[in-house]
Write a protein that holds these residues in place. Sequence first.
Motif, PDB file in Angstrom:
ATOM      1  N   ARG A 108       0.832  -1.211   0.000  1.00  0.00           N
ATOM      2  CA  ARG A 108       0.000   0.000   0.000  1.00  0.00           C
ATOM      3  C   ARG A 108       0.862   1.255   0.000  1.00  0.00           C
ATOM      4  NH1 ARG A 108      -2.696  -3.015   4.122  1.00  0.00           N
ATOM      5  NH2 ARG A 108      -4.582  -4.035   3.304  1.00  0.00           N
ATOM      6  N   GLU A 109       1.960   1.220   0.743  1.00  0.00           N
ATOM      7  CA  GLU A 109       2.823   2.394   0.837  1.00  0.00           C
ATOM      8  C   GLU A 109       3.413   2.788  -0.509  1.00  0.00           C
ATOM      9  OE1 GLU A 109       5.691   1.472   3.824  1.00  0.00           O
ATOM     10  OE2 GLU A 109       4.216   1.429   5.456  1.00  0.00           O
ATOM     11  N   ILE A 110       3.663   1.809  -1.382  1.00  0.00           N
ATOM     12  CA  ILE A 110       4.260   2.118  -2.682  1.00  0.00           C
ATOM     13  C   ILE A 110       3.219   2.110  -3.805  1.00  0.00           C
ATOM     14  CG2 ILE A 110       6.524   1.265  -1.980  1.00  0.00           C
ATOM     15  CD1 ILE A 110       6.007  -1.252  -3.630  1.00  0.00           C
ATOM     16  N   GLY A 111       1.950   2.038  -3.444  1.00  0.00           N
ATOM     17  CA  GLY A 111       0.895   2.096  -4.436  1.00  0.00           C
ATOM     18  C   GLY A 111       0.847   0.907  -5.367  1.00  0.00           C
ATOM     19  N   ALA A 156      18.725  -4.579  -1.826  1.00  0.00           N
ATOM     20  CA  ALA A 156      18.671  -3.119  -1.688  1.00  0.00           C
ATOM     21  C   ALA A 156      17.231  -2.632  -1.626  1.00  0.00           C
ATOM     22  CB  ALA A 156      19.406  -2.465  -2.861  1.00  0.00           C
ATOM     23  N   ALA A 157      16.362  -3.186  -2.457  1.00  0.00           N
ATOM     24  CA  ALA A 157      14.960  -2.762  -2.456  1.00  0.00           C
ATOM     25  C   ALA A 157      14.264  -3.156  -1.164  1.00  0.00           C
ATOM     26  CB  ALA A 157      14.237  -3.359  -3.659  1.00  0.00           C
ATOM     27  N   VAL A 158      14.478  -4.389  -0.721  1.00  0.00           N
ATOM     28  CA  VAL A 158      13.832  -4.854   0.513  1.00  0.00           C
ATOM     29  C   VAL A 158      14.293  -4.032   1.710  1.00  0.00           C
ATOM     30  CG1 VAL A 158      13.709  -6.776   2.151  1.00  0.00           C
ATOM     31  CG2 VAL A 158      13.390  -7.203  -0.298  1.00  0.00           C
ATOM     32  N   LEU A 159      15.588  -3.779   1.802  1.00  0.00           N
ATOM     33  CA  LEU A 159      16.087  -3.024   2.951  1.00  0.00           C
ATOM     34  C   LEU A 159      15.586  -1.581   2.933  1.00  0.00           C
ATOM     35  CD1 LEU A 159      19.764  -4.327   3.242  1.00  0.00           C
ATOM     36  CD2 LEU A 159      17.736  -5.030   4.525  1.00  0.00           C
ATOM     37  N   ARG A 160      15.388  -1.037   1.748  1.00  0.00           N
ATOM     38  CA  ARG A 160      14.845   0.324   1.667  1.00  0.00           C
ATOM     39  C   ARG A 160      13.379   0.331   2.082  1.00  0.00           C
ATOM     40  NH1 ARG A 160      16.712   1.356  -2.721  1.00  0.00           N
ATOM     41  NH2 ARG A 160      15.056   0.589  -4.092  1.00  0.00           N
ATOM     42  N   LEU A 161      12.611  -0.640   1.619  1.00  0.00           N
ATOM     43  CA  LEU A 161      11.174  -0.654   1.898  1.00  0.00           C
ATOM     44  C   LEU A 161      10.865  -1.122   3.314  1.00  0.00           C
ATOM     45  CD1 LEU A 161       9.897  -2.128  -1.492  1.00  0.00           C
ATOM     46  CD2 LEU A 161       9.871   0.255  -0.767  1.00  0.00           C
ATOM     47  N   TRP A 162      11.599  -2.123   3.790  1.00  0.00           N
ATOM     48  CA  TRP A 162      11.351  -2.685   5.125  1.00  0.00           C
ATOM     49  C   TRP A 162      12.247  -2.053   6.192  1.00  0.00           C
ATOM     50  CZ3 TRP A 162       9.494  -5.525   1.157  1.00  0.00           C
ATOM     51  CH2 TRP A 162       8.408  -6.377   1.382  1.00  0.00           C
ATOM     52  N   GLY A 163      13.182  -1.194   5.791  1.00  0.00           N
ATOM     53  CA  GLY A 163      14.181  -0.677   6.715  1.00  0.00           C
ATOM     54  C   GLY A 163      13.628  -0.112   8.007  1.00  0.00           C
ATOM     55  N   PRO A 164      12.660   0.813   7.959  1.00  0.00           N
ATOM     56  CA  PRO A 164      12.130   1.377   9.209  1.00  0.00           C
ATOM     57  C   PRO A 164      11.522   0.323  10.118  1.00  0.00           C
ATOM     58  CG  PRO A 164      11.502   2.731   7.331  1.00  0.00           C
ATOM     59  CD  PRO A 164      12.106   1.484   6.769  1.00  0.00           C
ATOM     60  N   ARG A 165      10.873  -0.674   9.539  1.00  0.00           N
ATOM     61  CA  ARG A 165      10.272  -1.732  10.358  1.00  0.00           C
ATOM     62  C   ARG A 165      11.344  -2.633  10.968  1.00  0.00           C
ATOM     63  NH1 ARG A 165       6.479  -0.454   6.575  1.00  0.00           N
ATOM     64  NH2 ARG A 165       4.267  -0.596   7.200  1.00  0.00           N
ATOM     65  N   ILE A 166      12.401  -2.889  10.219  1.00  0.00           N
ATOM     66  CA  ILE A 166      13.501  -3.697  10.762  1.00  0.00           C
ATOM     67  C   ILE A 166      14.136  -2.970  11.943  1.00  0.00           C
ATOM     68  CG2 ILE A 166      15.790  -4.663  10.277  1.00  0.00           C
ATOM     69  CD1 ILE A 166      14.865  -5.062   7.375  1.00  0.00           C
ATOM     70  N   ALA A 167      14.364  -1.668  11.772  1.00  0.00           N
ATOM     71  CA  ALA A 167      15.018  -0.887  12.822  1.00  0.00           C
ATOM     72  C   ALA A 167      14.163  -0.781  14.076  1.00  0.00           C
ATOM     73  CB  ALA A 167      15.344   0.508  12.291  1.00  0.00           C
ATOM     74  N   SER A 168      12.839  -0.781  13.909  1.00  0.00           N
ATOM     75  CA  SER A 168      11.960  -0.589  15.069  1.00  0.00           C
ATOM     76  C   SER A 168      11.378  -1.893  15.607  1.00  0.00           C
ATOM     77  CB  SER A 168      10.808   0.351  14.691  1.00  0.00           C
ATOM     78  OG  SER A 168      10.015  -0.208  13.652  1.00  0.00           O
TER      79      SER A 168
END
Length: 244
Positions: A108-111, A156-168
């Motif tokens: 949803r975030e990336i449409g 690279a794509a997964v870490l960019r898209l999931w990055g905030p969730r991984i960090a939190s």
Amino acid sequence: MTRRPIPHAEPDPPSPTARAARPGAALRALEERLGHRFRDPALLARALTHGSRGEGEDNQRLEFLGDRVLGLVIAEALLEADPEAPEGLIAPRLNALVRRETCAAIAREIGLGEGLKLGRSEMLSGGRRKEALLADAMEAVVAALYLDGGLPVARAAVLRLWGPRIASAPRDARDAKTALQEWAQARGLPPPAYALLDREGPDHAPLFAIEARLATGETARATGSTKRAAEHEAAAALLQRLQP
């Protein structure tokens, strides 16, 4: 003698295959959000094609592969972020980050729903907003990234898209159902039971009412957009009641 002009040959019209492979504005916009320009745009188009379309290849096989690629990348990231964490703490975090609800939220975030290629029945029933379709397509897109550019591009794509969730991600990410089951087992009780009380709303936006029950008689009710989400909410409510 008058020379007749030599007619210019008209280029052959593009074949249906070439037209299908040529990315449109929607796919180009999605590529921007993914951070990758596909060498084979047909891969991305297939990742967005649901089986209800009924033409050519759909995204089921890509979904299968993408699920594994996503799990690998997230597992690597979690281990790197917390080198001392035991498997028992890493596994629940992984499950939370790759489950259907999270994949659908990223979609949803990336449409992603805007680009889904659906059959008429799914279109009419709000398929672009359905959690299962969005989650499956998101996994298929991860596979398309992997096949088009290799693991570095997919990572690279997964870490960019999931990055905030991984960090939190919380250190102890056990879900409420697991925690409630462990609470019951520690007291010699059978696992909790979950009962569907009601379902309302249209197919593309259902609302489920679930009751969590313990053998000792304690209960709690909650609602959610999926049965699983409602079960988790009910378990969390019951845990809160048991552990004031």
